[in-house]
Design a protein around this motif. Structure first.
Motif, PDB file in Angstrom:
ATOM      1  N   VAL A 283      51.047  68.075  26.197  1.00 13.91           N
ATOM      2  CA  VAL A 283      51.857  66.843  26.164  1.00 13.91           C
ATOM      3  C   VAL A 283      53.296  67.215  25.857  1.00 13.91           C
ATOM      4  CG1 VAL A 283      50.916  66.483  23.696  1.00 13.91           C
ATOM      5  CG2 VAL A 283      52.341  64.926  24.812  1.00 13.91           C
ATOM      6  N   LEU A 284      54.234  66.360  26.660  1.00 12.53           N
ATOM      7  CA  LEU A 284      55.906  66.642  26.342  1.00 12.53           C
ATOM      8  C   LEU A 284      56.110  65.867  25.027  1.00 12.53           C
ATOM      9  CD1 LEU A 284      58.618  66.738  27.419  1.00 12.53           C
ATOM     10  CD2 LEU A 284      58.137  64.479  28.366  1.00 12.53           C
ATOM     11  N   TYR A 285      56.792  66.319  24.365  1.00  7.11           N
ATOM     12  CA  TYR A 285      57.042  65.820  22.828  1.00  7.11           C
ATOM     13  C   TYR A 285      58.167  64.737  23.386  1.00  7.11           C
ATOM     14  CZ  TYR A 285      54.616  68.433  19.706  1.00  7.11           C
ATOM     15  OH  TYR A 285      53.721  69.225  18.871  1.00  7.11           O
ATOM     16  N   PRO A 286      58.108  63.483  22.915  1.00  5.19           N
ATOM     17  CA  PRO A 286      58.693  62.212  23.443  1.00  5.19           C
ATOM     18  C   PRO A 286      60.058  61.959  22.824  1.00  5.19           C
ATOM     19  CG  PRO A 286      56.871  61.489  22.267  1.00  5.19           C
ATOM     20  CD  PRO A 286      56.987  62.856  22.131  1.00  5.19           C
ATOM     21  N   ASP A 291      64.922  66.631  16.518  1.00  4.46           N
ATOM     22  CA  ASP A 291      64.146  67.707  16.448  1.00  4.46           C
ATOM     23  C   ASP A 291      63.236  67.352  15.301  1.00  4.46           C
ATOM     24  OD1 ASP A 291      63.308  70.231  16.044  1.00  4.46           O
ATOM     25  OD2 ASP A 291      64.616  70.569  14.341  1.00  4.46           O
ATOM     26  N   ARG A 292      61.693  67.667  15.457  1.00  3.92           N
ATOM     27  CA  ARG A 292      60.803  67.124  14.356  1.00  3.92           C
ATOM     28  C   ARG A 292      60.351  68.406  13.968  1.00  3.92           C
ATOM     29  NH1 ARG A 292      60.213  62.437  12.838  1.00  3.92           N
ATOM     30  NH2 ARG A 292      61.403  60.744  14.048  1.00  3.92           N
ATOM     31  N   GLY A 293      60.522  69.565  14.387  1.00  2.00           N
ATOM     32  CA  GLY A 293      59.726  70.721  13.738  1.00  2.00           C
ATOM     33  C   GLY A 293      58.321  70.897  13.723  1.00  2.00           C
ATOM     34  N   LYS A 294      57.533  70.350  14.717  1.00  2.00           N
ATOM     35  CA  LYS A 294      56.075  70.373  14.648  1.00  2.00           C
ATOM     36  C   LYS A 294      55.387  71.942  15.053  1.00  2.00           C
ATOM     37  CE  LYS A 294      54.571  66.077  13.564  1.00  2.00           C
ATOM     38  NZ  LYS A 294      55.006  64.992  14.454  1.00  2.00           N
ATOM     39  N   GLU A 295      54.594  72.368  14.465  1.00  3.25           N
ATOM     40  CA  GLU A 295      54.103  73.575  14.905  1.00  3.25           C
ATOM     41  C   GLU A 295      53.647  73.979  16.352  1.00  3.25           C
ATOM     42  OE1 GLU A 295      51.006  75.295  12.401  1.00  3.25           O
ATOM     43  OE2 GLU A 295      50.490  77.007  13.826  1.00  3.25           O
ATOM     44  N   LEU A 296      52.755  72.804  16.972  1.00  2.34           N
ATOM     45  CA  LEU A 296      52.620  72.822  18.302  1.00  2.34           C
ATOM     46  C   LEU A 296      53.793  72.928  19.093  1.00  2.34           C
ATOM     47  CD1 LEU A 296      50.309  72.791  20.193  1.00  2.34           C
ATOM     48  CD2 LEU A 296      50.500  70.407  20.223  1.00  2.34           C
ATOM     49  N   ARG A 297      54.880  72.478  18.808  1.00  2.00           N
ATOM     50  CA  ARG A 297      56.131  72.337  19.769  1.00  2.00           C
ATOM     51  C   ARG A 297      56.745  73.839  19.845  1.00  2.00           C
ATOM     52  NH1 ARG A 297      60.023  69.478  23.151  1.00  2.00           N
ATOM     53  NH2 ARG A 297      61.895  70.261  22.346  1.00  2.00           N
ATOM     54  N   VAL A 386      61.036  79.140   8.329  1.00  3.24           N
ATOM     55  CA  VAL A 386      60.928  80.623   7.941  1.00  3.24           C
ATOM     56  C   VAL A 386      59.373  80.994   7.932  1.00  3.24           C
ATOM     57  CG1 VAL A 386      61.410  82.675   6.714  1.00  3.24           C
ATOM     58  CG2 VAL A 386      63.110  81.357   7.760  1.00  3.24           C
ATOM     59  N   PRO A 387      58.607  80.219   7.115  1.00  3.64           N
ATOM     60  CA  PRO A 387      57.436  80.466   7.073  1.00  3.64           C
ATOM     61  C   PRO A 387      56.309  80.178   8.173  1.00  3.64           C
ATOM     62  CG  PRO A 387      58.190  79.244   4.960  1.00  3.64           C
ATOM     63  CD  PRO A 387      59.419  79.196   5.958  1.00  3.64           C
ATOM     64  N   LEU A 388      57.090  79.150   8.701  1.00  3.06           N
ATOM     65  CA  LEU A 388      56.010  78.859  10.057  1.00  3.06           C
ATOM     66  C   LEU A 388      56.262  79.900  11.029  1.00  3.06           C
ATOM     67  CD1 LEU A 388      54.552  76.719  11.738  1.00  3.06           C
ATOM     68  CD2 LEU A 388      56.492  75.661  12.387  1.00  3.06           C
ATOM     69  N   ILE A 389      57.669  80.548  11.472  1.00  2.00           N
ATOM     70  CA  ILE A 389      57.942  81.486  12.287  1.00  2.00           C
ATOM     71  C   ILE A 389      57.089  82.637  11.762  1.00  2.00           C
ATOM     72  CG2 ILE A 389      59.619  82.794  13.571  1.00  2.00           C
ATOM     73  CD1 ILE A 389      61.376  80.741  13.394  1.00  2.00           C
ATOM     74  N   GLN A 390      57.110  82.842  10.545  1.00  5.36           N
ATOM     75  CA  GLN A 390      56.304  84.285   9.951  1.00  5.36           C
ATOM     76  C   GLN A 390      54.680  84.097  10.224  1.00  5.36           C
ATOM     77  OE1 GLN A 390      57.144  86.938   7.662  1.00  5.36           O
ATOM     78  NE2 GLN A 390      54.951  87.387   7.904  1.00  5.36           N
ATOM     79  N   HIS A 391      54.343  82.860  10.177  1.00  6.18           N
ATOM     80  CA  HIS A 391      52.857  82.644  10.360  1.00  6.18           C
ATOM     81  C   HIS A 391      52.645  82.956  11.956  1.00  6.18           C
ATOM     82  CE1 HIS A 391      48.989  81.040   9.897  1.00  6.18           C
ATOM     83  NE2 HIS A 391      49.199  80.186  10.717  1.00  6.18           N
TER      84      HIS A 391
END
Ligand code: GL7
Length: 841
Positions: A283-286, A291-297, A386-391
């Motif tokens: 799905v395209l983020y609408p 910017d919503r910062g969601k992990e799936l994005r 940063v923690p999200l990218i780290q993961h």
């Protein structure tokens, strides 16, 4: 290559090589064959949908022949290619464009007629390819059209979303979102099941010294998802060039699909894993400008960047050149910061996998990338935790830190006294949690950064990227004012106007060189020409009125002034200013004598646009527009003098109907907030005048077409900061006429006032960040001036013609040539087949 046919067999091959149709008869033969065999239908069972499918398949066959040749030619020429990385490509429909570019639309029209169909009805069966939100995505689509039309060797890279931007329905005045599943029949894509790339996520970083004493860094374990390529041919106009748009679809990697689970009866888990992999490209983020910062994005971004880069590198490696030549073969343009991870990924490949020394690798990287910024709105600037990218991408985070370290060391050497500078320009923001500022990373990793209109490019240099101008000097920052393709936005959307222009200019050459439109100025006093010009606008308004009736049940008078604002709903775009202005007009009409009413120019206020599903304020604006419409449209006092319409589900194909039908369109963002805008260009190119603020490309449009042809109003960008400050610390006076509008809303004239209180209190209680009250008076006065001017139809038509004549600058062809010159350093690849005459209509 082993897969090529050996020489002795090539004769037989060539004898039967596909040629595609070239005449009406052949077109019919191919279309009927596809309907009967590919679709298994017959003349007893052929509706418009089937006729569309057959026609599309016939044209696709034609396109694909040129597509194959183009790809061979570009490979053989072995020169630099442009790669345009964009998370959005808002393509709209493809058939009409394919017909135009192949040059056989007339054959198709006659052929379909004989088979029992009207070509317009057939074209309308196609589902829009809506893989984008708004201007940014449509710009990418216009760029692809220009790149092919100008014979540049270029590829687009994006994601093949299963669901494009949602379909909008209006229920009781509220927006409702419906999923856009668009892939049930898509003849324009070619699945390349043999072109796959495995993309890694999660895992950990292993650093060790190998047997020969070399330092090795390796990213290990985690999860693999496979990217499968789907290719979409992009035909150029008046040329045999057909470029490629490659969209990646995600699926579980063959290695990952766990057969052990099958055997142990865990079938359902295995299927669940599969589905999880497929959600990456689902799905395209609408969100537009948000910017919503969601992990799936973030997963989408890395998946697409990694697949695209590996594909580009695979192609580069076939040339057997040394790595240092990479930037001479490859130019990658980042459409906003969404693909910034491509910078990190290339550095990782060069250093970790190819064993190139850091600095040499970084030089290759920075020479390869260019970054286009599309917004200064703080809420739209991407920051990843940063923690999200780290993961998700542990090795990439290390590389980002190293890029930052070397960069900050360089800054420290150059500005030893400015200690604050380091914190300000650091890629890492020291927030809780820490975040990665993607725009800074994009600037540091690119050799050029550009804005999309003059004002915007100046603003980024003096505000959000000011420190970087100090560090790198002003030459790294440049402007490329946006453009639009005249093929879709004039010729296809407004065929009669295009035909009239061609009849005066002697050919359709203006569709290739839009500056030729300036010759229209010779005809501003030609009575017959003006009459026809006005008749075409009227016919377009009749067509829109029919659409409005069937989509909303509202009947509007095509003789009224059509005032249009269609674009994503956003507070900064100020649809609220427009609807408050409409209410103000309504109140004025209610207070008029019968005599006064007779003098007023009847008006239809037309709105359209989607609100992001989570953007409450935008949804409230839609609700208010619809409620005002309910009241005004049913008020007997008002009659035809004012109608208010919200057209549901604004998209590319609706734009093609709406834009040619406008008398006035609204581009009224708070000065300094709309980076460029591109629909402003489309409206003017179709003979509509505009009301606008001195923002984005409005400024350059005004410069080109002349101040006397634009209705400008409102505060200037340089005054916005002070005004905002005064709202909080000064004496914040609300415009008295605007207050009357608020009183009417509070009285409940448009239904429950509570439903709209957030809109009102944003202005009364929360500092009116978008300056609605400051600009209200000047907006209303300018609308009155529009009424006056419209009464003199002769003058109005002259303005319309003069404006169109001066719009040559805003073609995306000019824009692409500027990118090619100043950022990509690339020349077009001339095509011999161009000599083969294509009838271009
Ligand atoms: C946008 C700008 O808002 C818009 O003004 C511009 O015309 C467009 C193309 O450059 O890019 N930036 C952005 O984030 N979106 C846009 O439409 C979504």
């Amino acid at each position: 290559v082993e897969s090529s046919i050996p020489e002795p067999q090539r004769e037989a091959w060539k004898k039967y090589s596909a040629t595609g149709f070239k005449s009406k008869d052949d077109f019919q033969k191919e279309t009927v064959r596809h309907i009967e065999t590919t679709l298994a239908r017959s003349l007893f069972n052929c509706d418009e949908k089937a006729a569309y499918s057959g026609t599309a398949l016939a044209f696709r066959d034609r396109l694909i022949i040129d597509w194959n040749k183009t790809q061979q030619r570009q490979t053989f020429a072995d020169q630099k290619r442009i790669y345009y990385l964009s998370l959005e490509f808002l393509m709209g429909r493809a058939l009409d464009n394919a017909m135009l570019n192949v040059g056989l639309k007339t054959a198709a029209k006659e052929g379909l007629g004989e088979l029992g169909f009207r070509i317009e009805d057939v074209i309308q069966q196609e589902h829009d390819a809506a893989l984008g939100n708004g201007g940014l995505g449509r710009l990418a689509a216009c760029f692809l059209d220009s790149l092919a039309s100008l014979n540049y060797a270029a590829w687009g890279y994006g994601l093949r979303y299963r669901y494009g931007i949602f379909k909008q329905e209006i229920e009781n005045g509220y927006q409702v979102e419906i999923p856009d599943y668009w892939l049930d029949f898509n003849p324009w894509e070619f699945p390349r099941n043999d072109v796959t790339i495995d993309v890694q996520f999660y895992g950990w970083v292993n650093k060790y010294t190998d047997d020969e004493g070399k330092q090795i860094t390796s990213w290990q374990d985690g999860e693999i998802v496979t990217a499968v390529a789907y290719d979409v041919p992009i035909p150029g106009y008046g040329t045999a060039t057909v470029n490629n748009l490659r969209l990646w679809s995600s699926k579980a990697s063959a290695g990952e699909f766990d057969f052990a689970k099958f055997n142990s009866g865990e079938y359902e888990n295995a299927v669940a894993d599969e589905q999880r992999a497929e959600t990456i490209s689902a799905v395209l983020y609408p969100n537009d400008n948000m910017d919503r910062g969601k992990e799936l994005r973030l997963k989408q971004q890395y998946f697409w960047c990694a697949a695209s880069l590996h594909d580009i590198i695979r192609r580069f490696k076939k040339s057997k050149r040394p790595w240092k030549d990479f930037p001479e073969q490859v130019a990658i343009q980042l459409n906003d910061t969404h693909p910034t991870l491509a910078i990190v990924e290339l550095q990782r490949i060069l250093v970790d996998l190819e064993g190139i020394e850091w600095n040499a690798a970084w030089e290759i990287v920075t020479k390869t990338f260019g970054y286009t910024n599309h917004t200064v709105l703080p809420e739209a600037l991407e920051k990843w935790s940063v923690p999200l990218i780290q993961h998700l991408l542990p090795r990439h985070l290390q590389i980002i830190y190293d890029i930052n370290l070397y960069f900050l060391q360089q800054v420290e050497r150059r500005f030893p006294k400015d200690r604050d500078m380091l914190g300000r320009v650091s890629i890492i923001e020291e927030s809780q949690p820490k975040t990665v500022r993607m725009a800074y990373l994009a600037i540091i990793g690119s050799h050029k950064v550009n804005g999309v209109a003059e004002l915007h490019s100046d603003l980024i240099k003096t505000t959000i990227f000011k420190d970087f101008v100090k560090i790198y000097g002003p030459d790294k920052f440049t402007n490329v004012t946006n453009g639009i393709t005249p093929r879709r936005w004039l010729h296809q959307a407004n065929p009669r106007l295009s035909e009239l222009i061609a009849s005066k200019l002697g050919s359709y050459e203006f569709l290739k060189d839009l500056t030729l439109l300036n010759k229209l100025e010779n005809f501003v006093d030609d009575k017959d020409f003006k009459k026809e010009w006005a008749e075409i606008k009227y016919a377009n308004k009749v067509r829109l009125a029919q659409h409005i009736l069937s989509a909303t049940g509202i009947s509007v008078n095509p003789k009224a002034l059509f005032d249009v604002q269609v674009k994503r709903i956003h507070e900064y775009k100020r649809q609220q200013l427009n609807i408050f202005g409409v209410i103000h007009r309504y109140l004025a009409i209610k207070n008029m004598s019968a005599e006064e009413r007779k003098k007023l120019a009847p008006r239809v206020s037309i709105f359209g646009g989607k609100a992001a599903p989570g953007y409450w304020m935008a949804k409230t604006i839609i609700h208010l527009v619809n409620k005002v419409g309910d009241v005004v449209n049913n008020d007997k006092d008002v009659g035809d003098l004012l109608k208010v319409v919200f057209i549901p589900d604004y998209n590319v194909s609706k734009a093609e109907i709406i834009i040619p039908a406008s008398d006035i369109s609204e581009h009224i963002s708070t000065a300094g907030t709309e980076a460029s805008g591109t629909s402003n260009m489309k409206f003017v190119l179709n003979g509509g005048l505009v009301i606008g603020t001195l923002d984005g490309a409005n400024i350059e449009i005004t410069r080109e077409i002349g101040e006397q042809n634009v209705f400008l109003f409102g505060n200037l960008s340089e005054d916005v900061e002070d005004l905002r400050h005064n709202h909080f610390y000064g004496n914040h006076q609300i415009d008295p006429e605007l207050n009357k509008v608020f009183d009417e809303i509070k009285k409940g004239t448009f239904g429950d006032e509570g439903a709209f209180s957030s809109l009102v209190s944003a202005i009364l209680d929360h500092g009116d960040y978008y300056l609605v009250s400051d600009d209200f008076n000047s907006y209303c006065k300018t609308q009155d001036l529009i009424d006056e001017t419209y009464k003199n139809q002769d003058e109005w038509v002259s303005k319309s013609i003069t404006s169109v004549a001066r719009m040559g600058f805003f073609t995306s062809d000019r824009c692409i040539n500027e990118y090619a010159d100043s950022i990509w350093n690339i020349e077009p690849l001339q095509v011999k087949e161009e000599a083969e005459v294509r009838s271009r209509t």
